[in-house]
Design a protein around this motif. Structure first.
Motif, PDB file in Angstrom:
ATOM      1  N   GLY A  88      -6.963  25.571  -4.147  1.00 22.39           N
ATOM      2  CA  GLY A  88      -7.231  24.290  -4.774  1.00 22.39           C
ATOM      3  C   GLY A  88      -7.443  23.215  -3.726  1.00 22.39           C
ATOM      4  N   LYS A  89      -7.312  21.973  -4.156  1.00 20.90           N
ATOM      5  CA  LYS A  89      -7.570  20.844  -3.271  1.00 20.90           C
ATOM      6  C   LYS A  89      -6.297  20.041  -3.048  1.00 20.90           C
ATOM      7  CE  LYS A  89     -10.805  19.681  -6.027  1.00 20.90           C
ATOM      8  NZ  LYS A  89     -11.852  19.083  -6.865  1.00 20.90           N
ATOM      9  N   ARG A  90      -6.219  19.462  -1.887  1.00 19.08           N
ATOM     10  CA  ARG A  90      -5.179  18.469  -1.591  1.00 19.08           C
ATOM     11  C   ARG A  90      -5.887  17.198  -1.143  1.00 19.08           C
ATOM     12  NH1 ARG A  90       0.318  17.941   0.746  1.00 19.08           N
ATOM     13  NH2 ARG A  90       0.283  16.168   2.147  1.00 19.08           N
ATOM     14  N   ILE A  91      -5.628  16.118  -1.838  1.00 19.00           N
ATOM     15  CA  ILE A  91      -6.294  14.847  -1.563  1.00 19.00           C
ATOM     16  C   ILE A  91      -5.227  13.827  -1.200  1.00 19.00           C
ATOM     17  CG2 ILE A  91      -7.828  13.057  -2.501  1.00 19.00           C
ATOM     18  CD1 ILE A  91      -8.580  15.363  -4.639  1.00 19.00           C
ATOM     19  N   GLU A  92      -5.345  13.251  -0.022  1.00 17.72           N
ATOM     20  CA  GLU A  92      -4.418  12.199   0.408  1.00 17.72           C
ATOM     21  C   GLU A  92      -5.169  10.875   0.363  1.00 17.72           C
ATOM     22  OE1 GLU A  92      -2.135  15.144   3.620  1.00 17.72           O
ATOM     23  OE2 GLU A  92      -3.112  13.300   4.306  1.00 17.72           O
ATOM     24  N   LEU A  93      -4.540   9.856  -0.172  1.00 13.96           N
ATOM     25  CA  LEU A  93      -5.216   8.566  -0.257  1.00 13.96           C
ATOM     26  C   LEU A  93      -4.219   7.422  -0.233  1.00 13.96           C
ATOM     27  CD1 LEU A  93      -6.565   8.160  -3.918  1.00 13.96           C
ATOM     28  CD2 LEU A  93      -5.160  10.052  -3.196  1.00 13.96           C
ATOM     29  N   THR A  94      -4.677   6.280   0.236  1.00 17.51           N
ATOM     30  CA  THR A  94      -3.863   5.068   0.233  1.00 17.51           C
ATOM     31  C   THR A  94      -4.299   4.217  -0.948  1.00 17.51           C
ATOM     32  OG1 THR A  94      -3.591   5.122   2.622  1.00 17.51           O
ATOM     33  CG2 THR A  94      -3.258   2.997   1.538  1.00 17.51           C
ATOM     34  N   VAL A  95      -3.326   3.857  -1.797  1.00 22.18           N
ATOM     35  CA  VAL A  95      -3.619   3.069  -2.991  1.00 22.18           C
ATOM     36  C   VAL A  95      -2.938   1.712  -2.845  1.00 22.18           C
ATOM     37  CG1 VAL A  95      -3.453   2.961  -5.501  1.00 22.18           C
ATOM     38  CG2 VAL A  95      -3.703   5.183  -4.376  1.00 22.18           C
ATOM     39  N   HIS A  96      -3.729   0.664  -2.973  1.00 25.67           N
ATOM     40  CA  HIS A  96      -3.202  -0.696  -2.959  1.00 25.67           C
ATOM     41  C   HIS A  96      -3.035  -1.139  -4.406  1.00 25.67           C
ATOM     42  CE1 HIS A  96      -4.323  -1.030   1.365  1.00 25.67           C
ATOM     43  NE2 HIS A  96      -5.266  -0.179   0.979  1.00 25.67           N
ATOM     44  N   MET A 147       0.841  -1.197   0.000  1.00 25.72           N
ATOM     45  CA  MET A 147       0.000   0.000   0.000  1.00 25.72           C
ATOM     46  C   MET A 147       0.872   1.241   0.000  1.00 25.72           C
ATOM     47  SD  MET A 147      -1.465   0.133   3.886  1.00 25.72           S
ATOM     48  CE  MET A 147      -0.689   1.258   5.055  1.00 25.72           C
ATOM     49  N   THR A 148       0.408   2.257  -0.695  1.00 27.21           N
ATOM     50  CA  THR A 148       1.209   3.451  -0.900  1.00 27.21           C
ATOM     51  C   THR A 148       0.362   4.676  -0.602  1.00 27.21           C
ATOM     52  OG1 THR A 148       2.309   2.282  -2.704  1.00 27.21           O
ATOM     53  CG2 THR A 148       2.662   4.665  -2.570  1.00 27.21           C
ATOM     54  N   ARG A 149       0.932   5.590   0.152  1.00 28.03           N
ATOM     55  CA  ARG A 149       0.232   6.847   0.413  1.00 28.03           C
ATOM     56  C   ARG A 149       0.544   7.816  -0.723  1.00 28.03           C
ATOM     57  NH1 ARG A 149      -4.347   7.812   3.072  1.00 28.03           N
ATOM     58  NH2 ARG A 149      -4.426   9.842   4.060  1.00 28.03           N
ATOM     59  N   VAL A 150      -0.498   8.364  -1.313  1.00 33.37           N
ATOM     60  CA  VAL A 150      -0.350   9.236  -2.473  1.00 33.37           C
ATOM     61  C   VAL A 150      -0.994  10.577  -2.154  1.00 33.37           C
ATOM     62  CG1 VAL A 150      -0.970   9.530  -4.906  1.00 33.37           C
ATOM     63  CG2 VAL A 150      -0.390   7.256  -4.041  1.00 33.37           C
ATOM     64  N   VAL A 151      -0.355  11.652  -2.591  1.00 32.73           N
ATOM     65  CA  VAL A 151      -0.908  12.997  -2.430  1.00 32.73           C
ATOM     66  C   VAL A 151      -1.217  13.559  -3.811  1.00 32.73           C
ATOM     67  CG1 VAL A 151      -0.503  15.342  -1.619  1.00 32.73           C
ATOM     68  CG2 VAL A 151       0.356  13.399  -0.288  1.00 32.73           C
ATOM     69  N   VAL A 152      -2.458  13.975  -3.988  1.00 36.08           N
ATOM     70  CA  VAL A 152      -2.895  14.601  -5.230  1.00 36.08           C
ATOM     71  C   VAL A 152      -3.178  16.071  -4.937  1.00 36.08           C
ATOM     72  CG1 VAL A 152      -4.775  14.698  -6.912  1.00 36.08           C
ATOM     73  CG2 VAL A 152      -3.885  12.478  -6.154  1.00 36.08           C
ATOM     74  N   THR A 153      -2.651  16.959  -5.750  1.00 39.38           N
ATOM     75  CA  THR A 153      -3.054  18.364  -5.642  1.00 39.38           C
ATOM     76  C   THR A 153      -3.777  18.756  -6.927  1.00 39.38           C
ATOM     77  OG1 THR A 153      -1.054  19.336  -6.582  1.00 39.38           O
ATOM     78  CG2 THR A 153      -1.029  18.870  -4.226  1.00 39.38           C
ATOM     79  N   VAL A 154      -4.844  19.496  -6.762  1.00 39.11           N
ATOM     80  CA  VAL A 154      -5.657  19.956  -7.886  1.00 39.11           C
ATOM     81  C   VAL A 154      -5.796  21.468  -7.744  1.00 39.11           C
ATOM     82  CG1 VAL A 154      -7.882  19.786  -9.055  1.00 39.11           C
ATOM     83  CG2 VAL A 154      -6.931  17.777  -7.896  1.00 39.11           C
ATOM     84  N   MET A 155      -5.275  22.199  -8.720  1.00 40.74           N
ATOM     85  CA  MET A 155      -5.305  23.667  -8.646  1.00 40.74           C
ATOM     86  C   MET A 155      -5.978  24.239  -9.895  1.00 40.74           C
ATOM     87  SD  MET A 155      -3.787  24.381  -5.749  1.00 40.74           S
ATOM     88  CE  MET A 155      -3.639  26.164  -5.869  1.00 40.74           C
ATOM     89  N   PRO A 156      -6.596  25.403  -9.760  1.00 46.76           N
ATOM     90  CA  PRO A 156      -7.142  26.060 -10.953  1.00 46.76           C
ATOM     91  C   PRO A 156      -6.018  26.354 -11.943  1.00 46.76           C
ATOM     92  CG  PRO A 156      -7.224  27.530  -9.033  1.00 46.76           C
ATOM     93  CD  PRO A 156      -6.820  26.186  -8.540  1.00 46.76           C
ATOM     94  N   ARG A 157      -6.300  26.135 -13.230  1.00 41.48           N
ATOM     95  CA  ARG A 157      -5.282  26.372 -14.250  1.00 41.48           C
ATOM     96  C   ARG A 157      -4.907  27.842 -14.291  1.00 41.48           C
ATOM     97  NH1 ARG A 157      -6.057  22.229 -19.216  1.00 41.48           N
ATOM     98  NH2 ARG A 157      -3.828  22.167 -18.966  1.00 41.48           N
ATOM     99  N   GLU A 158      -3.663  28.058 -14.686  1.00 39.92           N
ATOM    100  CA  GLU A 158      -3.184  29.413 -14.955  1.00 39.92           C
ATOM    101  C   GLU A 158      -4.148  30.105 -15.917  1.00 39.92           C
ATOM    102  OE1 GLU A 158      -0.429  32.016 -13.739  1.00 39.92           O
ATOM    103  OE2 GLU A 158      -0.305  29.877 -13.320  1.00 39.92           O
TER     104      GLU A 158
END
Lengths: 79, 79
Positions: A40-48, A1-12
């Motif tokens: 924007g958003k920061r999403i942390e998730l565990t991916v198997h 299992m891996t902890r992943v961080v996704v960031t989503v920001m409004p485009r330039e």
């Protein structure tokens, strides 16, 4: 299992009303020396599974980000 | 002027309905190997003045984060 961080920001160049609202509110509170606020958003998730980064990119493309108005980044923690 | 990144995440142990909604939606899309999804905010801003990090911390305490249910981090870019 891996902890992943996704960031989503409004485009330039895309209007960011939430960023504008925060900037305005900060000004009202006396924080004058602030500009170019983007929210924007920061999403942390565990991916198997064997390819957590590629899997997270697919999640961004299918659900987490709107490619018309948002950019995303995927970072594998400790990777 | 200094570019500062603020992250605001739900505190450990605090219910995160947005994270639960994302996790459920990912499951419906076929992304089964995902759990512990947490959704927070990423705020990028330019701070003018001599102490951008301390100033950004004050912004978090006064506006950007709710200390009852959220933790924040402040990172100075290139610093």
């Amino acid at each position: 299992m891996t902890r992943v961080v996704v960031t989503v920001m409004p485009r330039e160049g895309v209007l960011d009303p939430q960023g504008q609202a925060v900037q305005g509110a900060l000004g009202h509170l006396g924080f004058d020396g602030v500009d170019h606020v983007r929210v924007g958003k920061r999403i942390e998730l565990t991916v198997h599974g064997p390819e957590p980064e590629a899997e997270a990119r697919r999640m961004c493309e299918e659900l987490l980000a709107n490619p018309l108005i948002e950019d995303f980044t995927v970072t594998v923690e400790g990777g």
